[in-house]
Enzyme design. Structure first.
Site, PDB file in Angstrom:
ATOM      1  N   PRO A 222      31.735  30.039  38.904  1.00 49.46           N
ATOM      2  CG  PRO A 222      32.921  31.368  40.325  1.00 49.46           C
ATOM      3  CD  PRO A 222      32.956  29.826  39.895  1.00 49.46           C
ATOM      4  N   GLY A 226      36.683  29.511  33.439  1.00 50.50           N
ATOM      5  CA  GLY A 226      37.500  28.631  32.329  1.00 50.50           C
ATOM      6  C   GLY A 226      36.808  27.455  32.178  1.00 50.50           C
ATOM      7  CB  THR A 228      33.790  27.196  27.674  1.00 48.25           C
ATOM      8  OG1 THR A 228      32.532  27.547  28.386  1.00 48.25           O
ATOM      9  CG2 THR A 228      33.566  27.023  26.420  1.00 48.25           C
ATOM     10  CG  HIS A 443      31.386  60.963  48.469  1.00 49.38           C
ATOM     11  ND1 HIS A 443      30.110  60.965  48.887  1.00 49.38           N
ATOM     12  CD2 HIS A 443      31.992  59.839  48.213  1.00 49.38           C
ATOM     13  CE1 HIS A 443      29.648  59.717  48.558  1.00 49.38           C
ATOM     14  NE2 HIS A 443      30.686  59.003  48.242  1.00 49.38           N
ATOM     15  CD  GLU A 444      35.011  58.792  45.669  1.00 44.80           C
ATOM     16  OE1 GLU A 444      35.210  58.144  46.293  1.00 44.80           O
ATOM     17  OE2 GLU A 444      34.005  58.937  45.113  1.00 44.80           O
ATOM     18  CG  HIS A 447      34.195  56.563  50.528  1.00 42.00           C
ATOM     19  ND1 HIS A 447      33.021  55.788  51.094  1.00 42.00           N
ATOM     20  CD2 HIS A 447      33.718  56.914  49.145  1.00 42.00           C
ATOM     21  CE1 HIS A 447      31.963  55.892  50.394  1.00 42.00           C
ATOM     22  NE2 HIS A 447      32.168  56.453  49.411  1.00 42.00           N
ATOM     23  CG  ASP A 520      28.910  55.075  48.806  1.00 40.50           C
ATOM     24  OD1 ASP A 520      29.543  54.468  47.874  1.00 40.50           O
ATOM     25  OD2 ASP A 520      29.258  56.446  48.865  1.00 40.50           O
TER      26      ASP A 520
HETATM   27  P1  ADP Z   1      33.471  29.966  31.488  1.00 33.58           P
HETATM   28  O1  ADP Z   1      32.983  28.978  30.507  1.00 33.58           O
HETATM   29  O2  ADP Z   1      33.768  29.440  32.953  1.00 33.58           O
HETATM   30  O3  ADP Z   1      32.556  31.166  31.784  1.00 33.58           O
HETATM   31  P2  ADP Z   1      35.294  30.578  29.868  1.00 33.58           P
HETATM   32  O4  ADP Z   1      35.950  29.088  29.637  1.00 33.58           O
HETATM   33  O5  ADP Z   1      34.444  31.003  28.571  1.00 33.58           O
HETATM   34  O6  ADP Z   1      34.864  30.590  30.992  1.00 33.58           O
HETATM   35  O7  ADP Z   1      36.778  31.476  29.785  1.00 33.58           O
HETATM   36  C1  ADP Z   1      36.736  32.640  29.131  1.00 33.58           C
HETATM   37  C2  ADP Z   1      38.027  33.049  28.597  1.00 33.58           C
HETATM   38  O8  ADP Z   1      38.925  33.437  29.926  1.00 33.58           O
HETATM   39  C3  ADP Z   1      39.176  32.030  28.080  1.00 33.58           C
HETATM   40  O9  ADP Z   1      38.675  31.957  26.533  1.00 33.58           O
HETATM   41  C4  ADP Z   1      40.489  32.516  28.547  1.00 33.58           C
HETATM   42  O10 ADP Z   1      40.854  33.379  27.501  1.00 33.58           O
HETATM   43  C5  ADP Z   1      40.136  33.023  30.098  1.00 33.58           C
HETATM   44  N1  ADP Z   1      40.365  32.188  31.031  1.00 33.58           N
HETATM   45  C6  ADP Z   1      39.402  31.800  31.947  1.00 33.58           C
HETATM   46  N2  ADP Z   1      39.878  31.049  32.907  1.00 33.58           N
HETATM   47  C7  ADP Z   1      41.104  30.756  32.462  1.00 33.58           C
HETATM   48  C8  ADP Z   1      42.221  30.075  33.088  1.00 33.58           C
HETATM   49  N3  ADP Z   1      42.059  29.246  34.128  1.00 33.58           N
HETATM   50  N4  ADP Z   1      43.482  29.896  32.327  1.00 33.58           N
HETATM   51  C9  ADP Z   1      43.490  30.669  31.315  1.00 33.58           C
HETATM   52  N5  ADP Z   1      42.752  31.348  30.761  1.00 33.58           N
HETATM   53  C10 ADP Z   1      41.302  31.299  31.359  1.00 33.58           C
HETATM   54 ZN    ZN Z   2      30.882  56.804  47.755  1.00 36.00          ZN
HETATM   55 MG    MG Z   3      31.311  29.012  29.480  1.00 38.33          MG
END
Ligand code: ADP
Ligand code: ZN
Ligand code: MG
Length: 633
Positions: A222, A226, A228, A443-444, A447, A520
């Site tokens: 998702p 991390g 990238t 309301h809150e 819940h 909701d």
């Molecule tokens: P993705 O490419 O999966 O959408 P990114 O690698 O761009 O996510 O992550 C965005 C930022 O979130 C990173 O630059 C880092 O700061 C933080 N981050 C995400 N996952 C990790 C992780 N496992 N450990 C440390 N930092 C993380």
């Molecule tokens: Zn509500």
């Molecule tokens: Mg990315």
């Protein structure tokens, strides 16, 4: 092998690149340029003269001579020019002036000049100097200007011609600056990738053993987990060049350019092996082929085909490793995933509680944390947060601490930051009438109380009537005590109950409902529909799955997400009946709970109106106090 370095991308001759620009003809524009230049020159010449030298009639010149006002002159074959100093200053003009007059046949000129004591010199026609100053100099200037301009334009045109060149950046090792130590909470993925790192460091050892390292590795997970970051860390650990390109870079307006880029990229990479090619957001280019129509799609397919061809083209152990990342593995073309291409997948999931703690520790580096901050507690309070959310949370906390003027981050900052990340920033300035505030509080608390008295619901973390974000006027935050991978039927039913608790409370207290429960209802309906149509949790409809999920498994959590109908009319009607039944059961249960605990509902509402927010401890303490020991913990 030491990392190869190159200070910058140098343009290299390109056998198969874009076609060379067409040969130059004498362009029409340059003819126009010349004409314009001469006209300009003409104007310039006469302008220079008229500004500085006055042309006067010969008769006027003679009068000035006779009046003794001419001091000195130069006599040329056709022109006489010189200096006049008028006897008295005229009203409109200078007393002294340079003049020029066309020479007229005049035998007595020399006598007159001598009689009035004028200094005079004769001069040969100054053809050479006039030509030089009057014509050649400006021409040279203009040509210089022209060359300068055309070089600029040429450079721009050259850029336009090279748009097919890969924009992949070659960043030397120390520039990615990321190592495995910066990535936390995904130990399995790191373990898997460390094999690649090892191969890139000593390829010969693997080659000697005849081991084939996978060419392509796909990072799946998702958003914000991390992917990238991990790809960069692999390059950083192996200390090899890292070519990074995002999938959307490939897909350009011009047909054929994407494919040229792919070719270019692989060529460039082959020269600097060992290295890593990283294609981020692979789904932008690698979508299933032939599903959609249109020009953009043709382009994408060409790019994808080229990518497949190139992947087959390079040797398994050539030292080029292809990494790619996507959060939609389900839409990728199957051909990309077959053996020999991206045949290895590394899954990055939303981190569990230990993973979250580790990620928080990574991002807490270099941030001054006060002693009261417990990252373990923070990890517990942030289920479902991805790495990016956690990084964001700590950053927000630092910003909040700075705003308070503190020099360290305290637990209050972190807690406020978590809520900000979940529900948006507080908007205390929003003015609400007392009646509306009371309704929101009821309301809150509705819940919260329904959740409290439902044995399978997530505990109430916070109740608040401080407006937040775009639309929320108040909110109740429920957080699971541990990570949830699957949900039981009772948990789902209790979730529906809790969601309907807000509206039920308005109903019970005011006898009239409001539009405040729209969101909701939407969520509750989605859960109920999933239960019936996909999770086989309704006896009447049975086990068959009746909806096609049109979202990726990652985008919605379990129980949420759009459905496309995939069943007969009659069955669809049955589903609707069952959904309605689930909802009204939940609603009745919620109302029953609130009616049974009416005094509690009223008193907590009063308390919430007074202090605006109640956290887990305060809320639980209040309920226990009002209900007595009989209340469930
Ligand atoms: P993705 O490419 O999966 O959408 P990114 O690698 O761009 O996510 O992550 C965005 C930022 O979130 C990173 O630059 C880092 O700061 C933080 N981050 C995400 N996952 C990790 C992780 N496992 N450990 C440390 N930092 C993380
Ligand atoms: Zn509500
Ligand atoms: Mg990315």
């Amino acid at each position: 092998m030491p990392p190869k370095r190159r200070s910058e991308r140098e343009p290299e001759p390109h056998p198969e690149g874009p076609p060379p620009p067409p040969r130059r003809h004498v362009p029409w524009s340059s003819v126009w340029w010349l004409v314009a230049m001469f006209l300009l020159l003409w104007g310039w010449q006469s302008a220079v003269d008229t500004f500085t030298v006055q042309t006067i009639p010969y008769s006027a010149f003679k009068k000035h001579v006779v009046a003794g006002e001419v001091t000195e002159i130069v006599i040329e074959p056709e022109l006489i020019h010189g200096h006049i100093k008028l006897a008295e200053k005229p009203k409109d003009g200078p007393q002294e002036l340079e003049f020029r007059t066309v020479r007229v046949e005049d035998k007595d000129l020399v006598d007159d000049l001598e009689a009035h004591d004028v200094t005079f010199v004769g001069e040969l026609p100054r053809l050479v100097s006039r030509l030089l100053i009057g014509w050649l100099l400006p021409i040279a200037l203009m040509i210089g200007l022209w060359m300068l301009l055309s070089r600029r334009l040429g450079a721009a045109a050259g850029q336009a011609m090279s748009f097919g060149k890969s924009p992949a950046k070659l960043s030397p090792t120390d520039e990615t600056g990321v190592t495995f130590a910066d990535v936390a909470g995904c130990e399995e993925a790191k373990l898997e990738l460390s094999e690649v790192v090892d191969f890139l460091k000593n390829p010969s050892r693997y080659q000697a053993l005849g081991a084939r390292i996978p060419k392509g590795i796909l990072l799946v997970g998702p958003p914000g987990t991390g992917k990238t970051l991990l790809a960069k860390a692999v390059a950083g650990e192996a200390r090899v060049p890292f070519y990074s390109l995002s999938g959307s870079d490939f897909v350009e307006m011009f047909v054929g350019v994407g494919a040229a880029r792919v070719r270019d990229l692989f060529e460039q990479a082959a020269k600097s092996a060992p290295c890593i090619i990283f294609i981020d957001e692979l789904d932008a280019v690698g979508r299933q082929r032939g599903v959609h129509m249109g020009v953009v799609n043709d382009e994408r397919e060409q790019t994808l085909n080229q990518l497949l061809v190139e992947m087959d083209g390079f040797e398994a152990n050539s030292g080029v490793i292809l990494l790619a990342a996507t959060n939609r593995p389900d839409v990728l073309d199957r051909a990309l995933l077959r053996a020999g291409r991206f045949d290895r997948q590394v899954v990055l999931d939303a981190p569990d509680i230990d993973g979250r703690k580790a990620i928080l520790e990574v991002h807490a580096r270099g941030k001054p944390l006060a002693g009261d901050v417990d990252l373990g507690v923070v990890a517990q309070a942030t289920p479902g947060f991805a790495g990016a959310d956690l990084a964001n949370t700590l950053n927000e906390a630092a910003l909040l601490a700075a705003r308070r003027g503190d020099d360290a981050i305290h637990q209050v900052d972190v807690e406020e930051a978590i809520e900000k990340v979940i529900a948006g920033p507080e908007r205390k300035s929003r003015r609400l009438s007392d009646a509306l505030k009371r309704r929101i509080a009821v309301h809150e608390v509705g819940h919260a109380l329904v959740a409290y008295f439902s044995p399978h619901a997530d505990p109430v973390h916070k109740v608040s009537i401080v407006p937040r974000g775009q639309a929320a006027l108040g909110y109740t935050l429920q957080l699971p005590t541990e990570d949830q991978f699957i949900l039981t039927r009772s948990e789902l039913v209790d979730r529906i109950k809790g969601l309907l608790g807000g509206r039920a409370a308005e109903d019970v207290v005011f006898g009239e409902v409001s539009s405040g429960a729209e969101n909701d209802l939407e969520k509750a309906t989605a859960i109920a529909r999933q239960m019936v149509a996909r999770l086989g949790m309704s006896e009447r409809v049975g086990l068959p799955q009746l909806g096609v999920r049109d979202e990726s498994p990652f985008l919605g959590g379990p129980g949420i997400g759009g459905l496309q109908r995939d069943c007969a009319e009659d069955t669809a009607r049955e589903v609707d009946v069952e959904v309605r039944a689930l909802m009204s059961e939940g609603y009745d249960a919620a109302r029953a709970i609130l009616r049974g605990h009416r005094p509690t509902l009223d008193r907590i509402t009063e308390q919430l109106l007074k202090c605006e927010t109640l956290d887990h401890e305060a809320f639980t303490a209040l309920v226990v106090e009002i209900e007595g020991a009989a209340a469930p913990a």
